[in-house]
Design a protein around this motif. Sequence first.
Motif, mmCIF file in Angstrom:
data_model
loop_
_atom_site.group_PDB
_atom_site.id
_atom_site.type_symbol
_atom_site.label_atom_id
_atom_site.label_comp_id
_atom_site.label_asym_id
_atom_site.label_seq_id
_atom_site.Cartn_x
_atom_site.Cartn_y
_atom_site.Cartn_z
ATOM 1 N N UNK A 1 2.467 10.934 -6.925
ATOM 2 C CA UNK A 1 3.570 11.219 -8.049
ATOM 3 C C UNK A 1 3.328 10.779 -9.539
ATOM 4 N N UNK A 2 1.649 10.439 -9.623
ATOM 5 C CA UNK A 2 1.272 10.210 -10.423
ATOM 6 C C UNK A 2 0.393 11.969 -11.352
ATOM 7 N N UNK A 3 -0.853 11.364 -9.527
ATOM 8 C CA UNK A 3 -1.979 12.544 -9.864
ATOM 9 C C UNK A 3 -1.962 13.616 -9.189
ATOM 10 N N UNK A 4 -0.973 14.104 -8.009
ATOM 11 C CA UNK A 4 -0.511 14.918 -7.384
ATOM 12 C C UNK A 4 -0.587 16.714 -7.908
ATOM 13 N N UNK A 5 0.449 16.502 -8.971
ATOM 14 C CA UNK A 5 0.645 17.723 -9.519
ATOM 15 C C UNK A 5 0.031 17.747 -10.514
ATOM 16 N N UNK A 6 -1.325 17.252 -11.214
ATOM 17 C CA UNK A 6 -2.002 17.430 -12.231
ATOM 18 C C UNK A 6 -3.761 17.579 -11.456
ATOM 19 N N UNK B 1 -3.689 18.507 -7.219
ATOM 20 C CA UNK B 1 -3.523 18.692 -5.921
ATOM 21 C C UNK B 1 -3.718 18.288 -5.200
ATOM 22 N N UNK B 2 -3.859 19.252 -3.680
ATOM 23 C CA UNK B 2 -3.330 18.303 -2.554
ATOM 24 C C UNK B 2 -4.166 17.531 -1.628
ATOM 25 N N UNK B 3 -5.518 17.425 -2.384
ATOM 26 C CA UNK B 3 -6.826 17.394 -1.747
ATOM 27 C C UNK B 3 -7.082 15.655 -3.073
ATOM 28 N N UNK B 4 -6.597 15.136 -3.579
ATOM 29 C CA UNK B 4 -6.503 13.761 -3.795
ATOM 30 C C UNK B 4 -5.546 13.059 -2.979
ATOM 31 N N UNK B 5 -4.799 13.723 -2.097
ATOM 32 C CA UNK B 5 -3.876 12.846 -1.241
ATOM 33 C C UNK B 5 -3.852 11.843 -0.226
ATOM 34 N N UNK B 6 -3.503 10.927 0.237
ATOM 35 C CA UNK B 6 -3.500 10.231 1.230
ATOM 36 C C UNK B 6 -3.566 11.143 2.334
ATOM 37 N N UNK B 7 -4.840 10.659 3.134
ATOM 38 C CA UNK B 7 -4.618 11.548 5.201
ATOM 39 C C UNK B 7 -3.457 11.462 5.145
ATOM 40 N N UNK B 8 -2.739 12.782 5.932
ATOM 41 C CA UNK B 8 -1.486 13.185 6.410
ATOM 42 C C UNK B 8 -1.051 12.450 7.278
ATOM 43 N N UNK C 1 8.091 6.465 0.460
ATOM 44 C CA UNK C 1 7.324 7.602 0.647
ATOM 45 C C UNK C 1 7.772 8.510 -0.062
ATOM 46 N N UNK C 2 6.520 8.955 -0.730
ATOM 47 C CA UNK C 2 7.576 10.247 -1.584
ATOM 48 C C UNK C 2 7.317 11.956 -1.385
ATOM 49 N N UNK D 1 0.725 -1.463 0.392
ATOM 50 C CA UNK D 1 0.128 0.149 0.294
ATOM 51 C C UNK D 1 0.963 1.608 0.071
ATOM 52 N N UNK D 2 1.871 1.577 0.423
ATOM 53 C CA UNK D 2 3.256 2.443 0.657
ATOM 54 C C UNK D 2 2.916 2.636 -1.111
ATOM 55 N N UNK D 3 3.391 1.111 -1.616
ATOM 56 C CA UNK D 3 4.214 1.344 -3.761
ATOM 57 C C UNK D 3 3.192 1.981 -3.629
ATOM 58 N N UNK D 4 1.343 1.960 -3.375
ATOM 59 C CA UNK D 4 0.593 2.169 -4.404
ATOM 60 C C UNK D 4 0.191 4.253 -4.104
ATOM 61 N N UNK D 5 0.852 3.956 -2.398
ATOM 62 C CA UNK D 5 0.236 5.579 -1.326
ATOM 63 C C UNK D 5 1.421 6.354 -3.101
ATOM 64 N N UNK D 6 2.735 6.038 -2.854
ATOM 65 C CA UNK D 6 3.711 7.013 -3.406
ATOM 66 C C UNK D 6 3.251 6.732 -5.403
ATOM 67 N N UNK D 7 3.327 6.063 -6.030
ATOM 68 C CA UNK D 7 2.358 5.692 -7.377
ATOM 69 C C UNK D 7 1.816 6.971 -7.828
ATOM 70 N N UNK D 8 -0.190 6.861 -7.196
ATOM 71 C CA UNK D 8 -0.909 7.585 -6.372
ATOM 72 C C UNK D 8 -0.533 9.021 -6.244
#
Length: 282
Positions: free
Chosen positions: A249-254, A256-263, A278-279, A240-247
């Motif tokens: 790195x692929x989506x946040x720059x497009x 924004x932060x609202x798509x990110x996993x809870x801090x 961790x990314x 799941x850490x790998x999935x989170x990094x992929x999520x």
Amino acid sequence: MVRAYKKHFVVFMDILGYKNLVMEADKEEKTALAMIDKLEHMIEKCVNGAMKDMKKNSFFNIEHVLFSDSLCIFAPIDEYEEGRKLDKFKGHSQKYVENNYMRLWILCRLIADIQLESLQFGIMYRGAISLGNHFHSKNIIFSKALIDAYLAESTKAIYPRIIILHTPENDILELAPISYEYFDLRVATDDDYLFVDYLGKIVEFYGLLGSDCDYIKWHKNIIEKGIENHLGTENLLQKYAWMMNYHHSKLASVFGKEICVKEELRKEVAKKLGLHLIDFFY
């Protein structure tokens, strides 16, 4: 029908966590039947639906087999040669390379579609694409390519990803250089392998999709639930850490932060596994 044992692209994909799904559901018939209904609906909509569309629109034969928690897809290579055969293409012509690169391109996009559509059911896959000799009929599958993909799923893929197997025998990437600039193969680069970039489709259509699109929500939800449920199990948490990094790195720059996993979950993963997993986007 003439029988032939010839080179195919072969995909082997496994549903992650299937054994645990069965063991949990087995405790009560009502729960088991609900899970069976969910899986049947997922297979019909995400797998059979995607395969039906592909067969209708594809210019080459592509077949699939489902058994237990596994999906296998078979696509023959195009053996047509035209023009000079060149050493840099391992004795094949440029036409051969271009034709088969296109088949790999179509296959990667099909796999990405299946992965994306399965998110709504909380289903993730791990697997591999291989290239090698293969035969199948209604009675038997006899396939070195399938064995290669099956072994790679359990020993090389590791995370919820479909890798492109590249060995001296599985020289899929030899097909890439001539045409890569013309066609987006929809793959992403990891530290060890190329893998099918299923989140790439979301980015591809970002103009039509917002940060609240269902695919992003489903993906984020799977990650957050996985982290919460497996904080005490390092080998599962790493997935799941790998999935989170992929999520991220692929989506946040497009999007924004609202798509990110809870801090707080990101911090828990960092504490359990170390910052190297961790990314650093934030």
